[in-house]
Design an enzyme around this catalytic site. Structure first.
Site, PDB file in Angstrom:
ATOM      1  CD  GLU A  38      -2.023   4.107   3.378  1.00 61.81           C
ATOM      2  OE1 GLU A  38      -3.181   4.338   3.734  1.00 61.81           O
ATOM      3  OE2 GLU A  38      -1.733   3.292   2.470  1.00 61.81           O
ATOM      4  CG  HIS A  89      -1.970  -1.018   1.217  1.00 64.25           C
ATOM      5  ND1 HIS A  89      -3.032  -0.983   2.084  1.00 64.25           N
ATOM      6  CD2 HIS A  89      -2.161  -2.117   0.435  1.00 64.25           C
ATOM      7  CE1 HIS A  89      -3.825  -2.003   1.848  1.00 64.25           C
ATOM      8  NE2 HIS A  89      -3.318  -2.711   0.859  1.00 64.25           N
ATOM      9  CB  CYS A 122      -1.935   1.427   6.267  1.00 63.16           C
ATOM     10  SG  CYS A 122      -1.566   0.670   4.659  1.00 63.16           S
ATOM     11  CB  CYS A 177      -6.490  -0.583   5.342  1.00 66.04           C
ATOM     12  SG  CYS A 177      -4.763  -1.147   5.218  1.00 66.04           S
TER      13      CYS A 177
END
Length: 148
Positions: free
Chosen positions: A59, A57, A90, A87
């Site tokens: 992040e 992801h 993260c 999420c």
């Protein structure tokens, strides 16, 4: 206060640029930048398709790059700008990295950390939500509209 809002919008626009790059590559259009002392120290976007990695992801990519640049795993003096609410995964990484401030654009009612892990961030972290929210939301909606 207005100057801080302008900085938040400036850095969120950088994150949106990253999200647009993700969309162009067929990735879910989420972008992130990490800022330390008014300097962008990392920028990233989702790479889950390219890397065949569900953990890639925006992040996570940004945290790894920032920690590498600073030479340490704690990012206390940093601000993470991300186009969509992180999420749970993260948020956990953001918490472990002890990022001091998180700024995001659009909420994620289905997968956002608020729903599943509202205490995942570091206890001293502050959160600002809704920065450039319409633009962030629109990018996600357009992406998924094209996929359907």
């Amino acid at each position: 206060m207005e100057q801080a809002e302008n900085k938040d919008e400036l850095y969120m626009r950088k994150a949106l640029y990253e999200a647009e790059k993700a969309a162009e590559a067929g990735e879910v259009p989420i972008g992130a930048v990490i800022v330390c002392k008014d300097r962008i120290i990392s920028r990233a976007h989702n790479l889950t398709e390219k890397l065949h990695d569900v953990t890639a992801h925006a992040e996570m990519q940004a945290i790894t790059a920032a920690a590498d640049l600073l030479g340490g795993k704690y990012l206390n003096d940093c601000t993470l700008y991300v186009t969509v609410e992180p999420c749970t995964m993260c948020a956990g990484a953001i918490g472990w990295a002890q990022i001091g401030r998180i700024v995001y654009g659009a909420a994620d009612e289905k997968r956002g950390y608020h729903l599943y892990a509202p205490r995942a961030l570091h206890a001293k972290a502050t959160v600002t939500q809704g920065v450039l929210e319409p633009e962030c939301r629109k990018l996600m909606q357009e992406f998924f509209k094209e996929k359907r």
